[in-house]
Design a protein around this motif. Structure first.
Motif: not given
Length: 306
Positions: A219-228, A234-251
């Motif tokens: 997720x931090x790597x995806x966050x850097x790509x989104x900010x850049x 930025x729709x694809x970088x944002x969606x990638x970041x949100x998708x990577x947070x889903x497992x942490x949300x479920x955890x």
């Protein structure tokens, strides 16, 4: 003369795993085709497509799920369309066998890698779609057209700002609901098999799940790509970041269940928790991601009581 003995079924009919896989593939294809043709209750059946695939795999092993998924995809392609088969393949018939192959090993079901795949697989599909549609239109233009069409069918008028925001999170929303559907169908299939004594493995303790040690680095790597990313693209970088947070949300949700285990009034507290989660997802979502991260780095198991 030697008495003739009755012969049992031979070949495919003698293999219960293949029979289960065939039945599961037909059931999954029927549910998908029912939905694609707009028949009553089609939406509910569409999200239930993974159930028979999980049932075949959890009852007879990942090989049965692979056969069932391949048969379902083939039937949808032949009786439906290539686009419908591609959708089913991306959302259900590829991830179900993949999740089972990742989790079923050494006589138990390990949840760590399958949980990570609930974020990684939708992101991989998103990136593949972006690469495939990297021409003049692009994936963002296709998603904008889909959002505008959906709003038009509902008779709603939305300003461009709202449409742009919906486009930015549309792919993440699809991935989120797909992940929940896969998780819910897997749990339902396991419960269905356990009640009939057909489950191949015991139900794992999902409240103690932990992601692989390398996953929180993504997720931090995806966050850097989104900010850049440039503004407006930025729709694809944002969606990638949100998708990577889903497992942490479920955890994080698993952590809530673990902390309420054994407490008096657990059922009403969980009902209140899920009600608040639905009503205030934008607030509780980040909090659950934080709880998931907290539990990920704890050396001790999550406590059973608050």
């Amino acid at each position: 003369m030697t008495a003739m003995r009755p012969q049992g079924p031979q070949g495919v009919l003698a293999n219960p795993g293949l029979l289960a896989a065939g039945a599961a593939g037909c059931a999954a294809a029927t549910a998908a085709l029912w939905a694609f043709r707009g028949l009553p209750l089609g939406t509910a059946l569409f999200w239930a497509v993974p159930f028979p695939l999980f049932a075949a795999g959890l009852g007879f092993g990942p090989g049965a799920a692979v056969v069932a998924a391949a048969l379902a995809t083939l039937l949808v392609a032949v009786l439906g369309s290539g686009l419908a088969a591609l959708v089913v393949l991306a959302l259900f018939t590829l991830p179900v066998p993949l999740l089972l192959l990742a989790g079923m090993r050494d006589g138990r079901f390990a949840l760590s890698l399958p949980l990570a795949l609930l974020g990684l697989w939708p992101m991989a599909v998103l990136l593949a779609a972006a690469l495939f549609l990297s021409g003049e239109q692009g994936l963002e233009a296709v998603m904008r057209s889909a959002v505008e069409t959906a709003l038009t069918r509902m008779g709603a008028q939305a300003p461009d700002v709202l449409v742009a925001e919906l486009v930015r999170v549309k792919a993440a929303a699809i991935g989120f609901w797909t992940g929940l559907a896969l998780l819910a169908n897997a749990a339902a299939a396991q419960g269905f098999l356990e009640k009939r004594g057909l489950a191949l493995l015991a139900r794992p303790d999902w409240t103690a799940v932990r992601l692989p040690a390398w996953y929180p680095l993504l997720p931090p790597v995806a966050a850097v790509l989104f900010l850049a990313a440039p503004e407006g693209a930025d729709a694809i970088p944002l969606s990638s970041l949100l998708l990577l947070l889903v497992p942490l949300f479920l955890q994080g949700i698993a952590g809530v269940h673990a902390r309420l285990r054994g407490r008096a009034g657990r059922a009403p507290m969980l009902a209140l928790f899920y009600l608040l989660l639905v009503l205030f997802l934008q607030l509780m979502g980040p909090a659950l991601v934080g709880l998931g991260l907290y539990d990920q780095f704890r050396r001790r198991p999550a406590p059973r009581q608050i």
